[in-house]
Design an enzyme around this catalytic site. Structure first.
Site, PDB file in Angstrom:
ATOM      1  N   TYR A  74     -15.562  -4.671   7.523  1.00 21.37           N
ATOM      2  CA  TYR A  74     -14.266  -4.053   7.844  1.00 21.37           C
ATOM      3  C   TYR A  74     -13.888  -4.348   9.300  1.00 21.37           C
ATOM      4  O   TYR A  74     -12.759  -4.754   9.596  1.00 21.37           O
ATOM      5  CB  TYR A  74     -14.352  -2.541   7.605  1.00 21.37           C
ATOM      6  CG  TYR A  74     -13.063  -1.794   7.853  1.00 21.37           C
ATOM      7  CD1 TYR A  74     -12.046  -1.808   6.909  1.00 21.37           C
ATOM      8  CD2 TYR A  74     -12.865  -1.077   9.033  1.00 21.37           C
ATOM      9  CE1 TYR A  74     -10.850  -1.121   7.135  1.00 21.37           C
ATOM     10  CE2 TYR A  74     -11.685  -0.385   9.269  1.00 21.37           C
ATOM     11  CZ  TYR A  74     -10.680  -0.401   8.307  1.00 21.37           C
ATOM     12  OH  TYR A  74      -9.501   0.276   8.542  1.00 21.37           O
ATOM     13  N   GLY A 120       0.837  -1.205   0.000  1.00 26.78           N
ATOM     14  CA  GLY A 120       0.000   0.000   0.000  1.00 26.78           C
ATOM     15  C   GLY A 120       0.866   1.247   0.000  1.00 26.78           C
ATOM     16  O   GLY A 120       0.490   2.292   0.536  1.00 26.78           O
ATOM     17  N   SER A 128      -0.039   5.307  -1.098  1.00 23.54           N
ATOM     18  CA  SER A 128      -1.042   6.213  -0.530  1.00 23.54           C
ATOM     19  C   SER A 128      -0.986   6.182   0.994  1.00 23.54           C
ATOM     20  O   SER A 128      -0.520   5.206   1.596  1.00 23.54           O
ATOM     21  CB  SER A 128      -2.437   5.763  -1.004  1.00 23.54           C
ATOM     22  OG  SER A 128      -3.444   6.600  -0.477  1.00 23.54           O
ATOM     23  N   LYS A 134     -10.619  -6.567  10.647  1.00 26.98           N
ATOM     24  CA  LYS A 134      -9.547  -6.057  11.509  1.00 26.98           C
ATOM     25  C   LYS A 134      -9.461  -6.868  12.802  1.00 26.98           C
ATOM     26  O   LYS A 134      -8.375  -7.012  13.377  1.00 26.98           O
ATOM     27  CB  LYS A 134      -9.753  -4.564  11.783  1.00 26.98           C
ATOM     28  CG  LYS A 134      -9.633  -3.701  10.518  1.00 26.98           C
ATOM     29  CD  LYS A 134      -8.280  -3.867   9.830  1.00 26.98           C
ATOM     30  CE  LYS A 134      -8.080  -2.916   8.671  1.00 26.98           C
ATOM     31  NZ  LYS A 134      -6.758  -3.047   8.041  1.00 26.98           N
TER      32      LYS A 134
HETATM   33  P1  NAP Z   1      -5.265   4.390   1.639  1.00 26.45           P
HETATM   34  O1  NAP Z   1      -4.713   5.783   1.655  1.00 26.45           O
HETATM   35  O2  NAP Z   1      -6.539   4.119   0.944  1.00 26.45           O
HETATM   36  O3  NAP Z   1      -4.124   3.420   1.092  1.00 26.45           O
HETATM   37  C1  NAP Z   1      -4.380   2.060   0.898  1.00 26.45           C
HETATM   38  C2  NAP Z   1      -3.467   1.572  -0.188  1.00 26.45           C
HETATM   39  O4  NAP Z   1      -3.721   0.166  -0.381  1.00 26.45           O
HETATM   40  C3  NAP Z   1      -3.703   2.250  -1.536  1.00 26.45           C
HETATM   41  O5  NAP Z   1      -2.470   2.562  -2.157  1.00 26.45           O
HETATM   42  C4  NAP Z   1      -4.453   1.178  -2.324  1.00 26.45           C
HETATM   43  O6  NAP Z   1      -4.272   1.246  -3.726  1.00 26.45           O
HETATM   44  C5  NAP Z   1      -3.796  -0.069  -1.790  1.00 26.45           C
HETATM   45  N1  NAP Z   1      -4.579  -1.258  -2.081  1.00 26.45           N
HETATM   46  C6  NAP Z   1      -5.931  -1.412  -2.051  1.00 26.45           C
HETATM   47  N2  NAP Z   1      -6.264  -2.660  -2.435  1.00 26.45           N
HETATM   48  C7  NAP Z   1      -5.105  -3.302  -2.700  1.00 26.45           C
HETATM   49  C8  NAP Z   1      -4.782  -4.608  -3.151  1.00 26.45           C
HETATM   50  N3  NAP Z   1      -5.733  -5.521  -3.397  1.00 26.45           N
HETATM   51  N4  NAP Z   1      -3.481  -4.925  -3.326  1.00 26.45           N
HETATM   52  C9  NAP Z   1      -2.514  -4.020  -3.103  1.00 26.45           C
HETATM   53  N5  NAP Z   1      -2.742  -2.768  -2.677  1.00 26.45           N
HETATM   54  C10 NAP Z   1      -4.032  -2.406  -2.482  1.00 26.45           C
HETATM   55  O7  NAP Z   1      -5.485   3.867   3.141  1.00 26.45           O
HETATM   56  P2  NAP Z   1      -4.743   4.222   4.514  1.00 26.45           P
HETATM   57  O8  NAP Z   1      -5.618   5.124   5.257  1.00 26.45           O
HETATM   58  O9  NAP Z   1      -3.334   4.567   4.278  1.00 26.45           O
HETATM   59  O10 NAP Z   1      -4.859   2.796   5.226  1.00 26.45           O
HETATM   60  C11 NAP Z   1      -3.737   1.938   5.394  1.00 26.45           C
HETATM   61  C12 NAP Z   1      -4.137   0.834   6.363  1.00 26.45           C
HETATM   62  O11 NAP Z   1      -4.495   1.425   7.627  1.00 26.45           O
HETATM   63  C13 NAP Z   1      -5.340   0.006   5.928  1.00 26.45           C
HETATM   64  O12 NAP Z   1      -5.144  -1.346   6.278  1.00 26.45           O
HETATM   65  C14 NAP Z   1      -6.461   0.602   6.739  1.00 26.45           C
HETATM   66  O13 NAP Z   1      -7.522  -0.328   6.953  1.00 26.45           O
HETATM   67  C15 NAP Z   1      -5.764   0.969   8.018  1.00 26.45           C
HETATM   68  N6  NAP Z   1      -6.467   1.999   8.780  1.00 26.45           N
HETATM   69  C16 NAP Z   1      -6.676   3.233   8.248  1.00 26.45           C
HETATM   70  C17 NAP Z   1      -7.386   4.175   9.011  1.00 26.45           C
HETATM   71  C18 NAP Z   1      -7.678   5.561   8.509  1.00 26.45           C
HETATM   72  O14 NAP Z   1      -8.406   6.295   9.209  1.00 26.45           O
HETATM   73  N7  NAP Z   1      -7.161   5.981   7.369  1.00 26.45           N
HETATM   74  C19 NAP Z   1      -7.863   3.831  10.273  1.00 26.45           C
HETATM   75  C20 NAP Z   1      -7.631   2.559  10.761  1.00 26.45           C
HETATM   76  C21 NAP Z   1      -6.924   1.650  10.009  1.00 26.45           C
HETATM   77  P3  NAP Z   1      -5.339   2.051  -4.632  1.00 26.45           P
HETATM   78  O15 NAP Z   1      -5.381   3.453  -4.072  1.00 26.45           O
HETATM   79  O16 NAP Z   1      -4.805   1.932  -6.012  1.00 26.45           O
HETATM   80  O17 NAP Z   1      -6.658   1.332  -4.433  1.00 26.45           O
END
Ligand code: NAP
Length: 250
Positions: free
Chosen positions: A156, A20, A23, A160
């Site tokens: 979701y 990931g 982003s 988790k």
């Molecule tokens: P994000 O900005 O949406 O980044 C997620 C990344 O994962 C994106 O680059 C996306 O690519 C990639 N991705 C999605 N599906 C994929 C796949 N099948 N194979 C490979 N890469 C894939 O999300 P983030 O906020 O950084 O989240 C990162 C992690 O933290 C996640 O596990 C999320 O559940 C967790 N988290 C986030 C939050 C929050 O508030 N943001 C809170 C709790 C936990 P594309 O953009 O091309 O789809």
């Protein structure tokens, strides 16, 4: 008993693989580690061409894609295993539980839970073969331990919860091989995944639930991911570290 101060420079992992990486938290983790002088390889679904480190295409929910990407990373590192893997790729899809069908469930659990297993297993195989152990960090969420009335996603939350159980199991199973496995559980973080900031009423309600009264930044989560990936956390394994501005304690 004597205590020897640690030397972060000498003991820092040199090879970090981040999923990931294009982003949000993944990108912030990759950039922070690169700034520390680590050798970073990113994996992402749609790799950007302008990243300052190699980013390989990978669908983390697909076993062959994950193995091919880890093989590709090993080639970049002349056959060596990563010292640490931080698995940030994931999806969140807001959907009421009554409208959550099998396909909705599979698209979220199949990516977040299965992807964590596939990435961790590929990492562990390389680390065990390399004989030097390593650190694997998975991404959980406040959703594993707190329900959300505003923007719910049962799939979701369940995915988790699975990540947290997996973290403990893998820490026990691979500990004798020198592999540490931990999870980071962010609260509400300002990344492209977070939709609530576009809705002022929902946003105000969310802030009321966070003692810090603000969203976290990707960099604030990345700092904890890099700590767990480093040898500074050499005796930390099997834990879930909340990075949530106190939300889990409220
Ligand atoms: P994000 O900005 O949406 O980044 C997620 C990344 O994962 C994106 O680059 C996306 O690519 C990639 N991705 C999605 N599906 C994929 C796949 N099948 N194979 C490979 N890469 C894939 O999300 P983030 O906020 O950084 O989240 C990162 C992690 O933290 C996640 O596990 C999320 O559940 C967790 N988290 C986030 C939050 C929050 O508030 N943001 C809170 C709790 C936990 P594309 O953009 O091309 O789809």
């Amino acid at each position: 008993m004597s205590v020897t101060p640690t030397d972060p420079g000498a003991r820092a992992p040199r090879r970090l693989l981040v999923t990931g990486a294009g982003s949000g938290i993944g990108r912030a983790t990759a950039e922070l580690a690169r700034g520390l002088g680590w050798s970073v390889v990113g994996l992402d679904l749609r790799p950007a061409e302008d990243a300052p480190y190699p980013v390989l295409a990978c669908d983390v929910s697909d076993e062959r894609s994950v193995q091919a990407a880890f093989d590709g990373a090993a080639r970049l590192w002349e056959g060596r295993a990563p010292d640490a893997v931080v698995h940030c790729a994931g999806v969140y899809r807001f959907r009421a539980a009554t409208s959550t069908g099998a396909a909705d469930w599979d698209s979220v659990v199949g990516l977040n839970a299965r992807g964590s297993m596939l990435v961790a297993a590929a990492a562990a195989r390389q680390m065990i073969a390399g004989g030097a152990g390593g650190s694997i960090t998975l991404l959980s969420s406040i959703a594993a331990v707190r329900g959300d009335a505003g923007e719910p996603s049962a799939a979701y939350s369940a995915s988790k919860g699975a990540v947290e159980a997996l973290t403990r199991q893998l820490a026990v199973e691979w500990g004798p091989d020198g592999i540490r496995c931990n999870a980071v559980a962010p609260g509400v973080i300002d990344t492209p995944m977070t939709t609530v900031s576009g809705n002022p009423e929902a946003f105000a309600q969310v802030l009321q639930r966070i003692p810090a009264r603000r969203l976290g930044s990707a960099e604030e989560v990345a700092r904890v991911c890099v700590f767990l990936a480093s040898e500074e956390s050499s005796y930390v394994s099997g834990v879930v570290v909340a990075v949530d501005g106190g939300q889990g304690a409220a």
